[in-house]
Design a protein around this motif. Structure first.
Motif, PDB file in Angstrom:
ATOM      1  N   SER A 125      -6.106  17.413  25.770  1.00 25.95           N
ATOM      2  CA  SER A 125      -6.942  17.553  24.447  1.00 25.95           C
ATOM      3  C   SER A 125      -7.694  18.730  24.389  1.00 25.95           C
ATOM      4  O   SER A 125      -7.655  19.430  23.439  1.00 25.95           O
ATOM      5  N   ALA A 126      -8.503  19.230  25.503  1.00 26.20           N
ATOM      6  CA  ALA A 126      -9.364  20.218  25.466  1.00 26.20           C
ATOM      7  C   ALA A 126      -8.645  21.520  26.196  1.00 26.20           C
ATOM      8  O   ALA A 126      -8.974  22.644  25.658  1.00 26.20           O
ATOM      9  N   GLU A 127      -7.845  21.164  27.129  1.00 27.33           N
ATOM     10  CA  GLU A 127      -7.247  22.583  28.005  1.00 27.33           C
ATOM     11  C   GLU A 127      -5.852  22.948  27.068  1.00 27.33           C
ATOM     12  O   GLU A 127      -5.157  23.782  27.613  1.00 27.33           O
ATOM     13  N   GLY A 128      -5.309  21.984  26.219  1.00 26.32           N
ATOM     14  CA  GLY A 128      -4.159  22.240  25.920  1.00 26.32           C
ATOM     15  C   GLY A 128      -3.038  22.149  26.370  1.00 26.32           C
ATOM     16  O   GLY A 128      -1.727  22.625  26.294  1.00 26.32           O
ATOM     17  N   MET A 129      -3.007  21.337  27.788  1.00 22.23           N
ATOM     18  CA  MET A 129      -1.791  21.236  28.687  1.00 22.23           C
ATOM     19  C   MET A 129      -0.717  20.312  28.094  1.00 22.23           C
ATOM     20  O   MET A 129      -1.046  19.405  27.338  1.00 22.23           O
ATOM     21  N   SER A 130       0.523  20.492  28.522  1.00 22.18           N
ATOM     22  CA  SER A 130       1.587  19.473  28.106  1.00 22.18           C
ATOM     23  C   SER A 130       1.473  18.001  28.915  1.00 22.18           C
ATOM     24  O   SER A 130       0.716  18.040  29.839  1.00 22.18           O
ATOM     25  N   PRO A 131       1.927  16.934  28.560  1.00 20.95           N
ATOM     26  CA  PRO A 131       2.067  15.843  29.417  1.00 20.95           C
ATOM     27  C   PRO A 131       2.646  16.169  30.730  1.00 20.95           C
ATOM     28  O   PRO A 131       2.124  15.766  31.645  1.00 20.95           O
ATOM     29  N   VAL A 132       3.587  16.839  30.906  1.00 22.32           N
ATOM     30  CA  VAL A 132       4.007  17.253  32.240  1.00 22.32           C
ATOM     31  C   VAL A 132       3.188  18.215  33.059  1.00 22.32           C
ATOM     32  O   VAL A 132       2.891  17.865  34.242  1.00 22.32           O
ATOM     33  N   GLY A 133       2.715  19.226  32.298  1.00 20.86           N
ATOM     34  CA  GLY A 133       1.496  19.992  33.121  1.00 20.86           C
ATOM     35  C   GLY A 133       0.296  19.228  33.559  1.00 20.86           C
ATOM     36  O   GLY A 133      -0.165  19.275  34.444  1.00 20.86           O
ATOM     37  N   ALA A 134       0.092  18.218  32.504  1.00 24.59           N
ATOM     38  CA  ALA A 134      -1.108  17.384  33.129  1.00 24.59           C
ATOM     39  C   ALA A 134      -0.890  16.481  34.422  1.00 24.59           C
ATOM     40  O   ALA A 134      -1.636  16.082  35.164  1.00 24.59           O
ATOM     41  N   GLY A 135       0.357  16.029  34.205  1.00 19.35           N
ATOM     42  CA  GLY A 135       1.024  15.159  35.395  1.00 19.35           C
ATOM     43  C   GLY A 135       1.031  15.932  36.528  1.00 19.35           C
ATOM     44  O   GLY A 135       0.682  15.469  37.692  1.00 19.35           O
ATOM     45  N   LEU A 136       1.362  17.023  36.599  1.00 16.50           N
ATOM     46  CA  LEU A 136       1.539  17.895  37.824  1.00 16.50           C
ATOM     47  C   LEU A 136       0.398  18.372  38.307  1.00 16.50           C
ATOM     48  O   LEU A 136       0.341  18.630  39.561  1.00 16.50           O
ATOM     49  N   ALA A 137      -0.555  18.692  37.400  1.00 12.11           N
ATOM     50  CA  ALA A 137      -2.126  18.999  37.901  1.00 12.11           C
ATOM     51  C   ALA A 137      -2.681  17.758  38.715  1.00 12.11           C
ATOM     52  O   ALA A 137      -3.420  17.880  39.581  1.00 12.11           O
ATOM     53  N   LEU A 138      -2.172  16.658  38.643  1.00 10.32           N
ATOM     54  CA  LEU A 138      -2.713  15.400  39.185  1.00 10.32           C
ATOM     55  C   LEU A 138      -1.819  15.123  40.550  1.00 10.32           C
ATOM     56  O   LEU A 138      -2.429  14.367  41.234  1.00 10.32           O
ATOM     57  N   VAL A 139      -0.823  15.621  40.547  1.00  7.58           N
ATOM     58  CA  VAL A 139       0.042  15.658  41.697  1.00  7.58           C
ATOM     59  C   VAL A 139      -0.758  15.751  43.203  1.00  7.58           C
ATOM     60  O   VAL A 139      -0.355  15.021  44.284  1.00  7.58           O
ATOM     61  N   PRO A 140      -1.404  16.927  43.434  1.00  8.64           N
ATOM     62  CA  PRO A 140      -1.919  17.247  44.639  1.00  8.64           C
ATOM     63  C   PRO A 140      -2.674  16.066  45.556  1.00  8.64           C
ATOM     64  O   PRO A 140      -2.561  15.780  46.634  1.00  8.64           O
ATOM     65  N   MET A 141      -3.270  15.140  44.786  1.00  8.10           N
ATOM     66  CA  MET A 141      -3.941  13.924  45.264  1.00  8.10           C
ATOM     67  C   MET A 141      -2.832  12.968  45.792  1.00  8.10           C
ATOM     68  O   MET A 141      -3.019  12.258  46.916  1.00  8.10           O
ATOM     69  N   SER A 142      -1.979  12.443  44.753  1.00  6.54           N
ATOM     70  CA  SER A 142      -0.978  11.557  45.132  1.00  6.54           C
ATOM     71  C   SER A 142      -0.024  12.049  46.458  1.00  6.54           C
ATOM     72  O   SER A 142       0.108  11.246  47.126  1.00  6.54           O
ATOM     73  N   ALA A 143       0.135  13.488  46.283  1.00  6.95           N
ATOM     74  CA  ALA A 143       1.077  13.841  47.278  1.00  6.95           C
ATOM     75  C   ALA A 143       0.575  13.871  48.512  1.00  6.95           C
ATOM     76  O   ALA A 143       1.015  13.629  49.728  1.00  6.95           O
ATOM     77  N   ALA A 144      -0.752  14.337  48.876  1.00  9.12           N
ATOM     78  CA  ALA A 144      -1.537  14.646  49.833  1.00  9.12           C
ATOM     79  C   ALA A 144      -1.775  12.998  50.572  1.00  9.12           C
ATOM     80  O   ALA A 144      -1.567  12.971  51.719  1.00  9.12           O
ATOM     81  N   ALA A 145      -1.970  11.869  49.478  1.00  9.21           N
ATOM     82  CA  ALA A 145      -2.303  10.774  50.240  1.00  9.21           C
ATOM     83  C   ALA A 145      -0.726  10.117  50.623  1.00  9.21           C
ATOM     84  O   ALA A 145      -0.855   9.207  51.758  1.00  9.21           O
ATOM     85  N   LEU A 146       0.348  10.513  49.937  1.00  6.88           N
ATOM     86  CA  LEU A 146       1.601   9.943  50.453  1.00  6.88           C
ATOM     87  C   LEU A 146       1.741  10.441  51.985  1.00  6.88           C
ATOM     88  O   LEU A 146       2.333   9.889  52.729  1.00  6.88           O
ATOM     89  N   VAL A 147       1.754  11.940  52.258  1.00 11.69           N
ATOM     90  CA  VAL A 147       2.013  12.503  53.453  1.00 11.69           C
ATOM     91  C   VAL A 147       1.083  12.062  54.306  1.00 11.69           C
ATOM     92  O   VAL A 147       1.461  11.945  55.636  1.00 11.69           O
ATOM     93  N   VAL A 148      -0.154  11.973  54.318  1.00 13.60           N
ATOM     94  CA  VAL A 148      -1.217  11.627  55.004  1.00 13.60           C
ATOM     95  C   VAL A 148      -0.995  10.266  55.554  1.00 13.60           C
ATOM     96  O   VAL A 148      -1.120   9.915  56.715  1.00 13.60           O
TER      97      VAL A 148
END
Length: 510
Positions: free
Chosen positions: A286-309
């Motif tokens: 809403s504030a940064e104007g990112m698309s739903p896909v972009g917002a989803g990808l921005a949150l991936v670092p945490m879940s991907a790191a959790a999965l690998v670790v």
């Protein structure tokens, strides 16, 4: 390969029920715009699903033992599919929230039976392979949720995050009917309906109080009354469990300090690591104007790191003391949230969050891999199923309460960032309307001033949210370090009579 069909059926259900915890996150702004949902309504869309899971897991496990795990799993798939269709067809926030609750009921029936079905179907090495695949699917669901939700929302509309469950449910039902054998516990006892009702009432009242505290205030009669009602319901739950003939949770388990530590860790790790993601998603879209896909990808670092670790930690840290793995994981998760608070300033975008998200993901992966094994090792073998169900309930309750608590903090911080002159903007911003407000503002200095005000407000709200999330993680780490003393030793097993227990220095491999 026919022998792996039961695993396929179980993993399909597990993937669906877990991905629906996070898949909604990036669709919230579109939901709000389509159905004119307010901030509290958006919180309930997320919260009510986790609440239903937390409240019904233990009871669903008992019911499965009595009527058959395959039967209840199939019933859960049917309820989940019907509720998913109803969620997709919902025309207003109230209907969507109600159907999300029903969806949570179906998910509880599925989650309560998945491990039991695998245990009854596979033996020896095959069982180890099955649980390894099942664990990987669980991690993949958490990692994929925001991305899948973003893709479906952006290209097909937010309703498809629910419609996609229908063909998957149909496939899971077909494979289950063809390949999964029925199993039940011939010694299963009665259901603890009073305990389930009391726990649900307590969790619901406290969550509702916390969701409404942004509007009502902490000292209002409504807030205090709801918190009092929740406390009374939890007191009734304790009495029912102590005096009932078939309690769904043996409270004697809490005489074990390691078991208490695991419950606190599960509750606070979920609250600290995952509950703020919906507010980050609101900001990004809403504030940064990112698309739903972009917002989803921005949150991936945490879940991907959790999965690998988690995958690496399961192999390299299986002999490490849980005091260090669980406590250290919480410490890292809390530090990751604090790092996000430190790095985020007005005018920043998603890259400012990446280091903190990665650190939090490492903490989640480190701590979560030891939680289940430690819970099993802290109780007698006869109580292992109950301990696992209690841990899953604690984790879901942590997510639900975390969303409510952090929502109140985010609300307060955002309003503080707006200042007195901009207080009337708080509800549109909280409901995902920042982009619309900016688009409607006159071009020039007025729009630039409004954009600066919006940036400051979101930065203020998110910083406060990250600070409280960090405090949750650090508090959980402190509890673990205090309750699990030393790196070795025996834990008392508080079940019916005396029973041996695994040495917590060498937790059971998961």
């Amino acid at each position: 390969m026919r022998k792996w069909l039961p695993l396929t059926a179980v993993c399909l259900g597990a993937f669906m029920l877990l991905i629906d915890v996070t898949i909604v996150t990036v669709a919230l702004p579109d939901m709000a715009g389509d159905m004119h949902a307010d901030f509290a309504g958006l919180q309930w869309v997320m919260d009510v699903y986790a609440l239903a899971l937390a409240a019904l897991l233990l009871g669903a496990g008992s019911l499965a033992d009595r009527i058959g795990r395959r039967r209840l799993y199939l019933g859960g798939l049917g309820v989940f599919a019907a509720a998913s269709l109803a969620c997709g067809l919902a025309t207003g926030p109230a209907a969507l929230i109600a159907f999300r609750a029903v969806q949570g009921v179906g998910a509880a029936a599925m989650m309560a039976t998945t491990m039991a079905l695998l245990s009854a179907t596979y033996q020896g090495r095959d069982r180890g392979v099955a649980f390894g695949v099942w664990g990987a699917v669980n991690g993949a669901a958490a990692a994929a949720g925001p991305v899948v939700g973003g893709l479906l929302t952006e290209h097909f509309g937010w309703r498809w995050i629910f419609y996609i469950n229908l063909p998957l449910c149909a496939l899971a039902v077909l494979v289950t009917l063809r390949a999964v054998a029925e199993s039940r516990d011939p010694q299963a006892k009665g259901l603890d309906l009073p305990g389930m009702a009391a726990f649900t009432a307590g969790a619901g009242a406290v969550t509702y109080a916390l969701i409404r505290v942004g509007e009502n205030g902490w000292t209002s009669l409504t807030t205090l009354g709801l918190l009092g009602l929740g406390a009374a319901a939890f007191a009734v739950f304790v009495l029912v469990e102590l005096r009932g003939s078939h309690p769904m949770l043996d409270l004697a388990l809490f005489r074990s300090r390691p078991f208490v530590a695991v419950m606190v860790a599960g509750l606070l790790l979920s609250g600290a690591a995952f509950s703020y993601l919906m507010y980050v998603s609101l900001w990004l879209q809403s504030a940064e104007g990112m698309s739903p896909v972009g917002a989803g990808l921005a949150l991936v670092p945490m879940s991907a790191a959790a999965l690998v670790v988690a995958a690496v930690a399961g192999r390299l840290l299986h002999g490490a003391p849980p005091r260090l793995t669980i406590g250290g994981g919480l410490l890292l998760a809390g530090a990751g949230a604090l790092l996000q608070a430190w790095m985020l300033d007005p005018g920043d975008s998603w890259p400012a969050l990446v280091p903190g998200l990665l650190l939090t993901g490492v903490g989640v992966g480190t701590g979560i891999s030891a939680l289940a094994a430690t819970a099993m090792g802290a109780v007698a073998p006869a109580r292992a199923g109950m301990a696992g169900g209690a841990l899953n309930s604690a984790r879901q309750l942590g997510t639900a309460l975390g969303i409510a608590v952090l929502g109140a903090v985010f609300h307060s911080g955002l309003r503080s960032g707006l200042g007195e002159a901009g207080r009337e903007l708080s509800e549109p911003l909280l409901s995902g309307g920042a982009g619309r407000l900016l688009a409607e503002a006159p071009a020039g200095a007025a729009r630039e001033n409004l954009a600066g005000l919006v940036d400051a407000a979101f930065a203020s709200g998110l910083r406060d949210t990250f600070l409280v999330s960090g405090a949750m993680g650090l508090a959980g780490a402190l509890a673990v370090f205090l309750l699990i003393r030393g790196t070795s030793g025996k834990a008392a097993v508080p079940s019916q009579g005396t029973a041996p227990v695994a040495d917590l220095a060498e937790p059971v491999r998961s």
